[in-house]
Every structure is written in C-alpha cells, then in structure tokens.
Design a protein around this motif. Structure first.
Motif, PDB file in Angstrom:
ATOM      1  N   LEU A  10      -3.827 -10.885   9.009  1.00 35.52           N
ATOM      2  CA  LEU A  10      -3.886  -9.425   9.058  1.00 35.52           C
ATOM      3  C   LEU A  10      -3.835  -8.953  10.504  1.00 35.52           C
ATOM      4  O   LEU A  10      -4.379  -9.599  11.402  1.00 35.52           O
ATOM      5  N   ARG A  61      -3.210  -1.953   5.690  1.00 37.66           N
ATOM      6  CA  ARG A  61      -3.211  -3.406   5.894  1.00 37.66           C
ATOM      7  C   ARG A  61      -1.807  -3.858   6.288  1.00 37.66           C
ATOM      8  O   ARG A  61      -0.874  -3.738   5.521  1.00 37.66           O
ATOM      9  N   HIS A  63       0.248  -7.083   7.226  1.00 39.27           N
ATOM     10  CA  HIS A  63       0.292  -8.543   7.173  1.00 39.27           C
ATOM     11  C   HIS A  63       1.364  -8.984   8.158  1.00 39.27           C
ATOM     12  O   HIS A  63       2.484  -8.472   8.144  1.00 39.27           O
ATOM     13  N   ARG A 104       2.225 -12.590  -0.004  1.00 39.16           N
ATOM     14  CA  ARG A 104       0.920 -12.459   0.664  1.00 39.16           C
ATOM     15  C   ARG A 104       0.367 -11.040   0.501  1.00 39.16           C
ATOM     16  O   ARG A 104      -0.803 -10.850   0.149  1.00 39.16           O
ATOM     17  N   ALA A 105       1.196 -10.021   0.763  1.00 37.76           N
ATOM     18  CA  ALA A 105       0.749  -8.632   0.643  1.00 37.76           C
ATOM     19  C   ALA A 105       0.415  -8.292  -0.813  1.00 37.76           C
ATOM     20  O   ALA A 105      -0.591  -7.627  -1.090  1.00 37.76           O
ATOM     21  N   ASP A 108      -2.886  -9.954  -1.835  1.00 34.57           N
ATOM     22  CA  ASP A 108      -3.996  -9.262  -1.185  1.00 34.57           C
ATOM     23  C   ASP A 108      -4.330  -7.974  -1.944  1.00 34.57           C
ATOM     24  O   ASP A 108      -5.501  -7.683  -2.200  1.00 34.57           O
TER      25      ASP A 108
END
Length: 165
Positions: A10, A61, A63, A104-105, A108
């Motif tokens: 992050l 957020r 990434h 990944r995003a 999350d």
C-alpha cells in the motif's frame, strides 16, 4: 533483464511523487491522444503529487507494484468499490502485472468491505484491458464532469455458494 519478483504494498503519502510520475507518463502516452485537450490537462492536474498525497491521506487505497526498486504499477480504489486509477508502466505492460495488481486491489476490497460489485470509468484505450479482467461495458462512452471521455464499466462477482443474502 533478470526475472525479479513482483512486490506489492500500500502507498504512503511519501509515495505520491513517484505515483504521479508513473501515472502521468502512462496517461500522456495512452490516454491523452483520445481526449479533448482541456480534459487531458484537467486529468494531468489530478495526478499531481499534491493531489495524490491528499487522496492517500483521505484514505483512498493505492496499491503499488514494484520490480526491484522500480514502481511499475498503480491501482487506486475509492470506497472499496470504484477503481479510480489503474496504470502499468508502458515498458512493463504485457507481463501480467495488471492482472496481479487488480487481483490485489480486488481482494483487499473484498476483505475490507465484502464488495461484490466494482465499477470504473475506462478511457478508450483501457476498455479491452478491463474486459480481459472481467469487467462489462455498462453504457456508451461519455464525457466526465471534467470532459474526459470514458466508458462506464462494472464487474459483479459471482454469489458465493452457501451464503445467504
């Protein structure tokens, strides 16, 4: 080039300058040619280090994907459901980085908010990328409030078996 492991983390406010530099390079190469000049300038101004730092501090957020010490990709999510920025450095495209960064995003957002539907506004050159990631076009290309021409897209995850709504 040797095969380096893709490392993700992050973003912190101090990363804003590097995020902006990568994002502006990709936007200038791939996005601006299809945009009205004034809209392109507005888009670039939203990618300044100051603006990005403020968004990170407000809780968006970001990434980040790295190969060694090189920032090669950025995925920014708003409200754990709307993909706001998604860029992979031109020289590193075609290596699966976008797919891994998106995964990944996505994971999350699911972990944090249980998100089952994701949205984004794709520029013309990015529509095929998002289709390959599973997104569907939701309507015709249209100008955003700043004049950037985008296509609304969404991705709905399949319902999980054994869970009741």
């Amino acid at each position: 080039m040797s095969q380096q492991a893709l490392r993700m983390r992050l973003a912190q406010p101090a990363d804003a300058r590097a995020i902006g530099a990568l994002s502006r390079r990709v936007v200038q190469r791939w996005v601006l040619p299809d945009q009205p000049r004034k809209a392109g300038q507005a888009l670039l101004s939203r990618l300044s280090a100051t603006m990005l730092r403020q968004r990170i501090m407000e809780g968006q957020r970001f990434h980040l994907a790295y190969l060694g010490e090189v920032l090669v990709g950025v995925a920014a999510m708003r409200d754990d459901s709307h993909l706001l920025h998604f860029y992979v450095s031109t020289r590193y495209q075609g290596r699966g980085i976008a797919r891994r960064l998106w995964r990944r995003a996505l994971q999350d957002a699911i972990r944090r908010a249980g998100t089952q539907r994701f949205t984004l506004n794709a520029t013309r050159c990015a529509v095929p990328v998002y289709v390959r990631l599973g997104f569907c076009v939701e309507g015709p290309e249209r100008p955003s409030p700043s004049g950037v021409m985008t296509t609304p897209m969404s991705l709905r995850l399949p319902a999980r078996h054994g869970k009741r709504a």
